[in-house]
Write an enzyme that holds these catalytic residues in place. Structure first.
Site, PDB file in Angstrom:
ATOM      1  N   GLY A  29       0.751  -1.244   0.000  1.00  0.00           N
ATOM      2  CA  GLY A  29       0.000   0.000   0.000  1.00  0.00           C
ATOM      3  C   GLY A  29       0.778   1.290   0.000  1.00  0.00           C
ATOM      4  O   GLY A  29       0.205   2.355  -0.263  1.00  0.00           O
ATOM      5  N   GLU A  79       3.702  -6.665   1.754  1.00  0.00           N
ATOM      6  CA  GLU A  79       3.556  -7.018   0.328  1.00  0.00           C
ATOM      7  C   GLU A  79       3.600  -5.798  -0.574  1.00  0.00           C
ATOM      8  O   GLU A  79       2.584  -5.453  -1.197  1.00  0.00           O
ATOM      9  CB  GLU A  79       2.189  -7.667   0.106  1.00  0.00           C
ATOM     10  CG  GLU A  79       2.001  -9.007   0.725  1.00  0.00           C
ATOM     11  CD  GLU A  79       0.567  -9.510   0.620  1.00  0.00           C
ATOM     12  OE1 GLU A  79       0.380 -10.723   0.673  1.00  0.00           O
ATOM     13  OE2 GLU A  79      -0.372  -8.682   0.509  1.00  0.00           O
ATOM     14  N   GLY A 109       4.039  -3.515  -3.805  1.00  0.00           N
ATOM     15  CA  GLY A 109       4.079  -3.670  -5.258  1.00  0.00           C
ATOM     16  C   GLY A 109       4.551  -2.354  -5.859  1.00  0.00           C
ATOM     17  O   GLY A 109       5.694  -2.188  -6.274  1.00  0.00           O
ATOM     18  N   ARG A 110       3.648  -1.366  -5.809  1.00  0.00           N
ATOM     19  CA  ARG A 110       3.898  -0.066  -6.442  1.00  0.00           C
ATOM     20  C   ARG A 110       5.195   0.590  -5.948  1.00  0.00           C
ATOM     21  O   ARG A 110       5.979   1.099  -6.743  1.00  0.00           O
ATOM     22  CB  ARG A 110       2.705   0.849  -6.130  1.00  0.00           C
ATOM     23  CG  ARG A 110       2.657   2.109  -6.947  1.00  0.00           C
ATOM     24  CD  ARG A 110       1.579   3.060  -6.400  1.00  0.00           C
ATOM     25  NE  ARG A 110       0.315   2.434  -6.166  1.00  0.00           N
ATOM     26  CZ  ARG A 110      -0.690   2.382  -7.045  1.00  0.00           C
ATOM     27  NH1 ARG A 110      -0.552   2.953  -8.217  1.00  0.00           N
ATOM     28  NH2 ARG A 110      -1.817   1.782  -6.729  1.00  0.00           N
ATOM     29  N   ARG A 126      -4.247   3.382 -16.619  1.00  0.00           N
ATOM     30  CA  ARG A 126      -4.539   4.007 -15.320  1.00  0.00           C
ATOM     31  C   ARG A 126      -5.242   5.368 -15.444  1.00  0.00           C
ATOM     32  O   ARG A 126      -6.180   5.637 -14.694  1.00  0.00           O
ATOM     33  CB  ARG A 126      -3.273   4.110 -14.466  1.00  0.00           C
ATOM     34  CG  ARG A 126      -2.690   2.729 -14.125  1.00  0.00           C
ATOM     35  CD  ARG A 126      -1.618   2.772 -13.055  1.00  0.00           C
ATOM     36  NE  ARG A 126      -2.161   3.063 -11.760  1.00  0.00           N
ATOM     37  CZ  ARG A 126      -2.113   4.230 -11.164  1.00  0.00           C
ATOM     38  NH1 ARG A 126      -1.513   5.246 -11.747  1.00  0.00           N
ATOM     39  NH2 ARG A 126      -2.666   4.414  -9.989  1.00  0.00           N
ATOM     40  N   TYR A 139      -8.626   5.260 -13.562  1.00  0.00           N
ATOM     41  CA  TYR A 139      -8.657   5.889 -12.218  1.00  0.00           C
ATOM     42  C   TYR A 139      -8.454   7.404 -12.264  1.00  0.00           C
ATOM     43  O   TYR A 139      -8.219   8.023 -11.237  1.00  0.00           O
ATOM     44  CB  TYR A 139      -7.536   5.331 -11.341  1.00  0.00           C
ATOM     45  CG  TYR A 139      -7.362   3.834 -11.349  1.00  0.00           C
ATOM     46  CD1 TYR A 139      -8.321   2.997 -10.783  1.00  0.00           C
ATOM     47  CD2 TYR A 139      -6.220   3.248 -11.895  1.00  0.00           C
ATOM     48  CE1 TYR A 139      -8.136   1.622 -10.770  1.00  0.00           C
ATOM     49  CE2 TYR A 139      -6.034   1.879 -11.881  1.00  0.00           C
ATOM     50  CZ  TYR A 139      -6.997   1.072 -11.327  1.00  0.00           C
ATOM     51  OH  TYR A 139      -6.815  -0.285 -11.306  1.00  0.00           O
ATOM     52  N   CYS A 157      -9.120   4.609 -30.328  1.00  0.00           N
ATOM     53  CA  CYS A 157     -10.359   5.172 -30.836  1.00  0.00           C
ATOM     54  C   CYS A 157     -11.325   5.368 -29.674  1.00  0.00           C
ATOM     55  O   CYS A 157     -12.303   4.630 -29.534  1.00  0.00           O
ATOM     56  CB  CYS A 157     -10.926   4.222 -31.881  1.00  0.00           C
ATOM     57  SG  CYS A 157     -12.141   5.035 -32.872  1.00  0.00           S
ATOM     58  N   GLU A 158     -11.007   6.314 -28.832  1.00  0.00           N
ATOM     59  CA  GLU A 158     -11.814   6.563 -27.645  1.00  0.00           C
ATOM     60  C   GLU A 158     -11.449   7.948 -27.124  1.00  0.00           C
ATOM     61  O   GLU A 158     -10.272   8.221 -26.857  1.00  0.00           O
ATOM     62  CB  GLU A 158     -11.466   5.480 -26.600  1.00  0.00           C
ATOM     63  CG  GLU A 158     -12.204   5.607 -25.336  1.00  0.00           C
ATOM     64  CD  GLU A 158     -12.783   4.273 -24.851  1.00  0.00           C
ATOM     65  OE1 GLU A 158     -12.840   3.286 -25.617  1.00  0.00           O
ATOM     66  OE2 GLU A 158     -13.201   4.250 -23.689  1.00  0.00           O
ATOM     67  N   TYR A 179       1.523  -1.417 -12.410  1.00  0.00           N
ATOM     68  CA  TYR A 179       0.167  -1.535 -12.956  1.00  0.00           C
ATOM     69  C   TYR A 179       0.036  -0.885 -14.343  1.00  0.00           C
ATOM     70  O   TYR A 179      -1.024  -0.405 -14.701  1.00  0.00           O
ATOM     71  CB  TYR A 179      -0.860  -0.947 -11.977  1.00  0.00           C
ATOM     72  CG  TYR A 179      -0.745  -1.554 -10.594  1.00  0.00           C
ATOM     73  CD1 TYR A 179      -1.129  -2.864 -10.361  1.00  0.00           C
ATOM     74  CD2 TYR A 179      -0.226  -0.828  -9.524  1.00  0.00           C
ATOM     75  CE1 TYR A 179      -1.005  -3.441  -9.099  1.00  0.00           C
ATOM     76  CE2 TYR A 179      -0.098  -1.394  -8.262  1.00  0.00           C
ATOM     77  CZ  TYR A 179      -0.491  -2.699  -8.054  1.00  0.00           C
ATOM     78  OH  TYR A 179      -0.362  -3.255  -6.805  1.00  0.00           O
TER      79      TYR A 179
END
Ligand code: LLP
Length: 474
Positions: free
Chosen positions: A280, A322, A324-325, A362, A366, A394-395, A423
């Site tokens: 986290g 744990e 990650g980021r 991302r 988010y 195309c968005e 991520y």
């Protein structure tokens, strides 16, 4: 219009700072980033513009020194603040591939995996099963069997630790353990501790609306059930309260409540000895972000665990975290090539790059904000114009950075987006049948391909065209 305050003289404000005690998650660029004599961005001793010429664009550029430094800082901080045994494990969902797993394994880390695919990748990277903790709120029988058998490519079979998420999984695992394993399977129980974090705030509630983990209110029943199972060895408890967290209080509170539940388990007769407090710790994506250092974060979880154990008369558990980021996020940049420009008078200027939501979902998922630099003209005055960096999908929502303050850009410039290690590759897709980029590991002037760029053939490799459809084409 850009105010004078926003205008800065040089574009180097985001280069890493050599302030003692800072950790990689507090930097915008990898630790080895500098500007070379050609006025280009260099990472790991490699000129990013040359890397793009050699390996194509877009390109993930991963710096080995930054990744190893973050690992080392976790290890050293535990040695400093935690007198018991500690094991940091890498949340491989942040970026799972053979090279990344192998670097992190060589730094003495264990692994958190959440699927058969992540487990397979980690084992193929040569990680021993007993260093792997298997998560998941809906593990399949096949995934559980793979975790129990867990043979690595060298033929060693050390079963993984399984982090049990719910009652049905517990019952299924009990049956599998009876059938498959001669010795008890090590399990941990995941709890939903009632601490919820959003990036800048957190709440404590009695019950959390979460798909993960056991409700602590019913935990006594779970302890009693596990105690009766001869083929399960319940070694500890787990909780993860959120990601990209800047506050330290939530993890301090978490350690306290988790040790209380461990005491209940021990009092009920279970031999619990591991406590996993999840990941986290946040990272710096823009200059406005100010996360704590790895050292500060580890100090918080260690001190809170020690205090709770002293208060409750518990021995210190093996302490697991744990991340990650905060291990890999700041170690990578994505290099794109600038393409067309569109000016919507009085509203906005768009510059387009050759990637976007398929290599970095991302921002669209988010609304995440990123910083960027122009790698081929690093000393160009930074905040010369405000542009929106658009992807090529195309968005309309495929925007890499909204309203970025950048030097003047032209077609062919190499735009580098910072802090894309976590991520990004792991959530990348082939939307619009766009190939996923290559990834390069850089270290002391050497550049190694760690993930090949997908080809058009790769894009159709899983497609099947039934012969009766071919017949109708002609
Ligand atoms: N442990 C568990 C059980 C987790 O679910 C996670 C992340 C971690 C550890 C690692 O958390 P970290 O240290 O990376 O914050 N896709 C989102 C992030 C989802 C995180 C999911 N769980 C994003 O791109 O921001």
């Amino acid at each position: 219009m850009i105010s004078n305050q926003e205008r800065v003289d040089s574009g180097h404000g985001y280069l890493p700072q050599t302030i003692p005690g800072r950790s990689p998650n507090q930097e915008l660029l990898p630790l080895t980033a500098k500007v070379n004599s050609r006025d280009c961005l260099e990472i790991g001793g490699c000129d990013v513009t040359t890397l793009v010429e050699r390996f194509g664009s877009p390109l993930y550029v991963l710096d080995e020194v930054t990744l190893r430094t973050a690992c080392k800082q976790y290890r050293e901080a535990f040695a400093r603040y935690y007198p018991g045994v500690a094991l940091p494990i890498y949340a491989s969902k942040a970026w799972s591939c053979l090279a990344v797993c192998s670097i992190i394994a060589s730094e003495g880390f264990g692994f958190d995996v959440v699927s058969g695919g992540e487990l397979y990748t980690t084992l193929q990277a040569g990680v021993r099963g007993d260093l792997i903790y298997c998560h998941g709120n809906n593990k399949s029988t096949a995934e559980l069997e793979l975790a129990i058998r867990a043979a690595d490519p060298f033929g060693r079979a050390h079963g993984c630790k399984i982090i049990v998420d719910n009652w049905l999984e517990l019952e299924m695992l009990t049956k599998l353990a009876d059938e498959l394993s001669s010795k008890p399977i090590p399990i941990m129980l995941r709890l939903t501790p009632g601490i919820e974090c959003h990036t800048h705030e957190y709440i404590r509630t009695g019950h959390l609306d979460s798909k993960f983990g056991f409700d602590p209110d019913g935990i006594k029943e779970v302890f009693a059930f596990v105690l009766r199972q001869a083929h399960l060895d319940c070694i500890g408890l787990h909780a993860h309260i959120g990601s990209q967290i800047f506050e330290r209080q939530p993890h301090e509170d978490l350690a306290g409540v988790m040790v209380e539940w461990m005491k209940q388990a021990v009092d009920s007769g279970l031999n619990m000895r591991e406590l996993n407090l999840g990941g986290g710790l946040g990272i710096r994506y823009t200059e406005a972000d100010d996360p704590p250092s790895i050292d500060e974060w580890v100090k918080t979880v260690s001190t809170a665990t020690i205090e709770a154990c002293n208060r409750l008369g518990m021995p210190l558990p093996k302490l697991i975290v744990e991340p990650g980021r905060s291990l890999i996020g700041s170690a990578c940049v994505t290099a794109y090539t600038v393409g067309f420009r569109k000016v919507v008078p009085g509203i906005r200027t768009y510059i387009s790059v050759d990637g976007g939501m398929s290599d970095n979902p991302r921002p669209i998922t988010y609304q995440s904000v990123y910083g960027a630099a122009i790698a081929n003209r690093m000393s160009a005055p930074m905040a010369v114009e405000r542009v929106t960096v658009a992807g090529k999908h195309c968005e309309s929502g495929d925007i890499v950075i909204k309203n970025a303050l950048l030097p003047e850009t032209e077609q062919g410039d190499i735009l580098v987006v910072m802090a894309t290690g976590a991520y990004n590759y792991s959530m990348a897709s082939n939307y619009n049948r766009i190939s996923r980029p290559a990834a390069i590991l850089v270290h002391e002037g050497e550049a190694n391909l760690i993930i090949q760029r997908e080809t058009y053939q790769d894009l159709i490799r899983q497609d099947c065209l039934p012969t009766r459809l071919i017949a109708k084409l002609f």
